[in-house]
Motif scaffolding. Structure first.
Motif, PDB file in Angstrom:
ATOM      1  N   LEU A 109       0.843  -1.191   0.000  1.00  0.00           N
ATOM      2  CA  LEU A 109       0.000   0.000   0.000  1.00  0.00           C
ATOM      3  C   LEU A 109       0.874   1.235   0.000  1.00  0.00           C
ATOM      4  O   LEU A 109       1.955   1.253   0.599  1.00  0.00           O
ATOM      5  N   ARG A 110       0.396   2.275  -0.633  1.00  0.00           N
ATOM      6  CA  ARG A 110       1.102   3.557  -0.700  1.00  0.00           C
ATOM      7  C   ARG A 110       0.183   4.625  -0.123  1.00  0.00           C
ATOM      8  O   ARG A 110      -0.941   4.795  -0.584  1.00  0.00           O
ATOM      9  N   ILE A 111       0.692   5.333   0.881  1.00  0.00           N
ATOM     10  CA  ILE A 111      -0.071   6.382   1.538  1.00  0.00           C
ATOM     11  C   ILE A 111       0.726   7.672   1.441  1.00  0.00           C
ATOM     12  O   ILE A 111       1.865   7.748   1.905  1.00  0.00           O
ATOM     13  N   THR A 122       1.094  11.330   2.614  1.00  0.00           N
ATOM     14  CA  THR A 122       0.695  12.304   3.630  1.00  0.00           C
ATOM     15  C   THR A 122       1.232  13.666   3.226  1.00  0.00           C
ATOM     16  O   THR A 122       1.902  13.808   2.214  1.00  0.00           O
ATOM     17  N   GLU A 123       0.951  14.651   4.062  1.00  0.00           N
ATOM     18  CA  GLU A 123       1.421  16.003   3.748  1.00  0.00           C
ATOM     19  C   GLU A 123       2.943  16.134   3.877  1.00  0.00           C
ATOM     20  O   GLU A 123       3.536  17.005   3.260  1.00  0.00           O
ATOM     21  N   ARG A 124       3.584  15.257   4.655  1.00  0.00           N
ATOM     22  CA  ARG A 124       5.029  15.350   4.865  1.00  0.00           C
ATOM     23  C   ARG A 124       5.847  14.321   4.105  1.00  0.00           C
ATOM     24  O   ARG A 124       7.009  14.575   3.780  1.00  0.00           O
ATOM     25  N   CYS A 125       5.291  13.131   3.876  1.00  0.00           N
ATOM     26  CA  CYS A 125       6.070  12.078   3.234  1.00  0.00           C
ATOM     27  C   CYS A 125       5.143  11.018   2.633  1.00  0.00           C
ATOM     28  O   CYS A 125       3.934  11.049   2.850  1.00  0.00           O
ATOM     29  N   VAL A 126       5.742  10.109   1.900  1.00  0.00           N
ATOM     30  CA  VAL A 126       5.025   8.984   1.313  1.00  0.00           C
ATOM     31  C   VAL A 126       5.453   7.720   2.048  1.00  0.00           C
ATOM     32  O   VAL A 126       6.637   7.432   2.166  1.00  0.00           O
ATOM     33  N   VAL A 127       4.468   6.980   2.564  1.00  0.00           N
ATOM     34  CA  VAL A 127       4.726   5.739   3.288  1.00  0.00           C
ATOM     35  C   VAL A 127       4.266   4.595   2.394  1.00  0.00           C
ATOM     36  O   VAL A 127       3.112   4.558   1.983  1.00  0.00           O
ATOM     37  N   GLU A 128       5.182   3.682   2.107  1.00  0.00           N
ATOM     38  CA  GLU A 128       4.845   2.540   1.261  1.00  0.00           C
ATOM     39  C   GLU A 128       5.372   1.280   1.925  1.00  0.00           C
ATOM     40  O   GLU A 128       6.552   1.173   2.229  1.00  0.00           O
ATOM     41  N   GLY A 129       4.471   0.347   2.170  1.00  0.00           N
ATOM     42  CA  GLY A 129       4.878  -0.893   2.824  1.00  0.00           C
ATOM     43  C   GLY A 129       3.869  -1.991   2.577  1.00  0.00           C
ATOM     44  O   GLY A 129       2.857  -1.799   1.913  1.00  0.00           O
ATOM     45  N   CYS A 130       4.164  -3.163   3.139  1.00  0.00           N
ATOM     46  CA  CYS A 130       3.297  -4.338   2.988  1.00  0.00           C
ATOM     47  C   CYS A 130       2.375  -4.453   4.193  1.00  0.00           C
ATOM     48  O   CYS A 130       2.793  -4.260   5.327  1.00  0.00           O
ATOM     49  N   VAL A 131       1.126  -4.803   3.930  1.00  0.00           N
ATOM     50  CA  VAL A 131       0.151  -5.023   4.993  1.00  0.00           C
ATOM     51  C   VAL A 131       0.572  -6.282   5.757  1.00  0.00           C
ATOM     52  O   VAL A 131       0.753  -7.323   5.156  1.00  0.00           O
ATOM     53  N   SER A 132       0.771  -6.143   7.076  1.00  0.00           N
ATOM     54  CA  SER A 132       1.138  -7.322   7.861  1.00  0.00           C
ATOM     55  C   SER A 132      -0.037  -7.844   8.682  1.00  0.00           C
ATOM     56  O   SER A 132      -0.119  -9.027   8.957  1.00  0.00           O
ATOM     57  N   SER A 133      -0.943  -6.949   9.061  1.00  0.00           N
ATOM     58  CA  SER A 133      -2.117  -7.396   9.808  1.00  0.00           C
ATOM     59  C   SER A 133      -3.255  -6.407   9.663  1.00  0.00           C
ATOM     60  O   SER A 133      -3.048  -5.226   9.426  1.00  0.00           O
TER      61      SER A 133
END
Length: 151
Positions: A130-132, A134-145
């Protein structure tokens, strides 16, 4: 007088070849239109309030992105530019024993087919990236739970 005269004109006015060319252009234009707009006809472009609900998700960032801990903080939000609705909100960030980073996020999702939930058209299932933004940065990671569904 026949339908097509000796010069190949339909009813003595229209050339059959020209008419065929116009018909082909119309068919191609319709096919391109259908291809380019099909995504908007399959589902509403924006979430409807009665269809959307919140889900808390944990994203795992890889160990090489542990530096993101300095930038990602609770309270950061991804807001829809069109409606002003909060689509994602970061609830917290924790380092994990493996050296990666766990980011807890509350997502505004809709129910899709096969009892799956969708965030921005992407299924929210363990292992999905998933890629999120935000106003400060982009968070991209795998759904773990996916711990719980919030009404």
């Amino acid at each position: 007088m026949g339908i097509i005269d000796e010069k190949g004109r339909l009813f003595g006015r229209l050339n059959v070849i020209d008419l065929l060319a116009v018909a082909i252009v119309c068919v191609l234009t319709a096919a391109v239109y259908v291809k380019l707009t099909s995504a908007y006809r399959l589902a509403p472009q924006y979430l409807l309030p009665r269809e959307a609900f919140s889900v808390d998700v944990e994203l795992r960032l890889p160990p090489d992105q542990a530096w993101m801990a300095d930038y990602v903080a609770a309270g950061m939000r991804h807001v829809d530019a069109h409606s002003g609705r909060i689509l994602a909100e970061i609830l917290g960030v924790e380092p994990t024993p493996g050296g990666s980073l766990a980011v807890r996020v509350r997502l505004l999702v809709v129910e899709g087919q096969l009892d799956r939930v969708l965030f921005n058209g992407t299924p929210v299932v363990p292992g999905q990236r998933l890629r999120i933004e935000t106003e400060r940065c982009v968070v991209e990671g795998c759904v773990s739970s996916i711990p719980e569904r919030v009404p």
